[in-house]
Design an enzyme around this catalytic site. Structure first.
Site, short mmCIF file in Angstrom:
data_model
loop_
_atom_site.label_atom_id
_atom_site.label_comp_id
_atom_site.label_asym_id
_atom_site.label_seq_id
_atom_site.Cartn_x
_atom_site.Cartn_y
_atom_site.Cartn_z
N ASP A 187 -70.05 23.53 52.29
CA ASP A 187 -69.58 22.67 51.19
C ASP A 187 -70.70 21.80 50.61
OD1 ASP A 187 -67.09 23.69 51.92
OD2 ASP A 187 -66.68 22.01 53.24
N GLU A 204 -59.95 25.02 44.56
CA GLU A 204 -60.48 23.85 45.27
C GLU A 204 -61.93 23.63 44.89
OE1 GLU A 204 -59.95 24.94 49.34
OE2 GLU A 204 -61.35 26.60 49.24
#
Length: 503
Positions: A20, A177
């Site tokens: 991420d 997302e």
């Protein structure tokens, strides 16, 4: 920590469990943060001048007042998907803590190496993966997984208006997302991940006239995915855009390197990769994400080798060391015995969520790790951990007994034992080749545990199948962590070394 042994811009620039990535540029400097889940301290912070060589300069959340991970925080819980931005002379960091009592929180700093502020809670922003972006008027826009958006005062955590849905990706695609909102040229771009963070992971993008849209999807979506291919890098997604030193555009993203047979096992977790970006008709086109060397149009420094050994000199631990959920100073110390690490047991074993350990991420497909342990006052050892239900270890007791322990799901067994004369002993673990013969079910590697005698002679006690310490078996979002731990009483460690092996 420097991401050493990185041969190119694409074979991960930050290897090991560093998922991420979120990046921002300030002048000639680049700063990047990653998710850290159940580990403390949280959110490793990296610095680079060339987007290829990254040095860890700290952890943003390194105090209990900043990060609360209760003992019941599950593995792969905790801190999800931060966004790092620089605005108005300050660094801003927003992140979701999915642990009990968590939520979305904003932190600030003038120096990304720290100290970072205590959290400003943002209760009006639900969901995960929040993003921050400022428009020309100074209004801050928070966009989050779903995908929805709300105006926000990040200094107070107050939302300005009600959240509303915006473009949420490809119709029918799961898990929209990791949104990031950018002003590039005449357009506002909304980029997100979709398809889940497994083999179907992908990146899509849309553009519009304002931060709130309306957004027109790119006709070539997804602009990046490796699903359905035989490429050695898979699960490509969760990306952030940045301009390189020469003004070209690049993407930092997460991906994995599966090994072995079917379905392919990745053991290092999701790693940070770098990919080139070109623009056609106002849309980004993503270049190759692979493991081969890429030629870069700007100077790239030679990597600085990471020291193999940590002698645990008194003072602060190196930034790459992580613990489970907390790190009480009375349980983890380098001051009780000169140039030794002292761990005091709390949980009875690696099966317990409150076990006291100090670990570092496995960053190479093949590695060797060693430590000298003194268990005169308790028991402890050297482990390879994925979670409470998936770990291997070699454990020493005060009586000189060594045990190699395997935990796979609900099964726990001692696979080998040996009794040695009492006293400090050097323990080791290393990767070995996958078992022969190779076939569809062949795992990614093996893990070999043993000890060394005083003259350096190595004795192997057990060789265990590496596939059971993989995400495809255990599930979750993390990767292997090489750990020192205390099981009972007090365990002392004189040194620890970690080195890549050629395979």
């Amino acid at each position: 920590m420097t991401a050493s042994a990185v041969p190119s811009a694409t074979s991960p620039v930050i290897p090991g469990f560093h998922p991420d990535p979120s990046v921002c540029r300030v002048g000639e400097d680049y700063y990047l943060v990653c998710s850290s889940f159940e580990y403390f301290p949280g959110l490793p912070v990296f610095h680079s001048r060339d987007l290829v060589n990254w040095t860890q300069i700290g952890n943003a959340l390194d105090r209990p007042s900043q990060l609360d991970l209760p003992p019941d925080t599950p593995s792969s819980g905790g801190l999800y998907a931060p966004t790092l931005r620089h605005h108005d002379g300050r660094f801003w960091l927003i992140v979701t803590n999915v642990a009990s009592g968590g939520g979305n929180m904003v932190y600030t700093a003038t120096d990304p190496a720290g100290p970072w502020s205590d959290p400003v809670r943002v209760p009006g922003v639900p969901g995960i993966d929040p993003d921050l972006a400022w428009d020309e008027d100074g209004t801050c826009w928070c966009t989050y997984a779903g995908v929805a958006q709300v105006r926000l005062d990040p200094s107070t955590g107050e939302i300005l208006g009600e959240p509303y849905p915006v473009w949420s990706g490809t119709p029918g695609s799961i898990a929209p997302e990791a949104p990031h909102l950018y002003r590039i040229g005449d357009h506002w771009y909304l980029m997100l991940a979709e398809g889940g963070t497994e083999r179907g992971h992908s990146v899509s993008i849309a553009r519009g006239p304002s931060p709130s849209g309306p957004f027109e999807p790119c006709p070539a979506n997804p602009i990046l995915t490796h699903r359905g291919t035989n490429k050695p890098v898979q699960n490509t997604g969760h990306a952030d855009l940045v301009q390189a030193p020469d003004g070209s555009w690049w993407m930092l993203l997460l991906a994995v390197r599966p090994q072995g047979g079917t379905p392919g096992w990745h053991v290092l977790g999701r790693e940070t990769f770098l990919a080139p970006v070109s623009w056609e008709d106002g849309w980004p086109v993503i270049g190759e994400v692979g493991v081969e060397r890429a030629e870069l149009p700007w100077p790239v420094a030679a990597p600085t080798p990471e020291p193999e050994r940590d002698d645990f000199e008194p003072g602060d631990l190196a930034h790459h060391w992580i613990s489970l959920r907390d790190r009480p100073t009375e349980l983890v110390s380098t001051k009780e015995r000169d140039s030794w690490l002292t761990l005091r047991a709390r949980g009875a074993s690696l099966d317990e969520p409150d076990v006291v350990l100090l670990g570092r991420r496995q960053q190479h497909l093949a590695f060797r790790a060693r430590t000298l342990i003194d268990t005169a006052e308790g028991s402890g050892g050297l482990a390879v951990r994925l979670d409470e239900f998936h770990h291997y270890s070699i454990e020493a007791t005060p009586g000189g007994r060594l045990s190699v322990i395997a935990r796979i799901g609900s099964l726990r067994t001692v696979t080998a034992e040996r009794t040695l004369p009492a006293g400090p002993v050097t323990l080791f673990v290393r990767t070995g080749p996958a078992p022969e013969p190779h076939g569809a079910r062949t795992g990614p590697d093996s893990l070999v545990f043993g000890f060394e005698s005083a003259d350096g002679t190595a004795t192997e006690l057990a060789t265990l199948d590496g596939r059971y310490l993989s995400t495809e078996v255990a599930g979750g979002f993390t990767g292997r962590v090489i750990s020192l731990y205390a099981a009972t009483g007090t365990a002392h460690f004189d040194w620890f070394d970690y080195a890549p092996l050629v395979r």
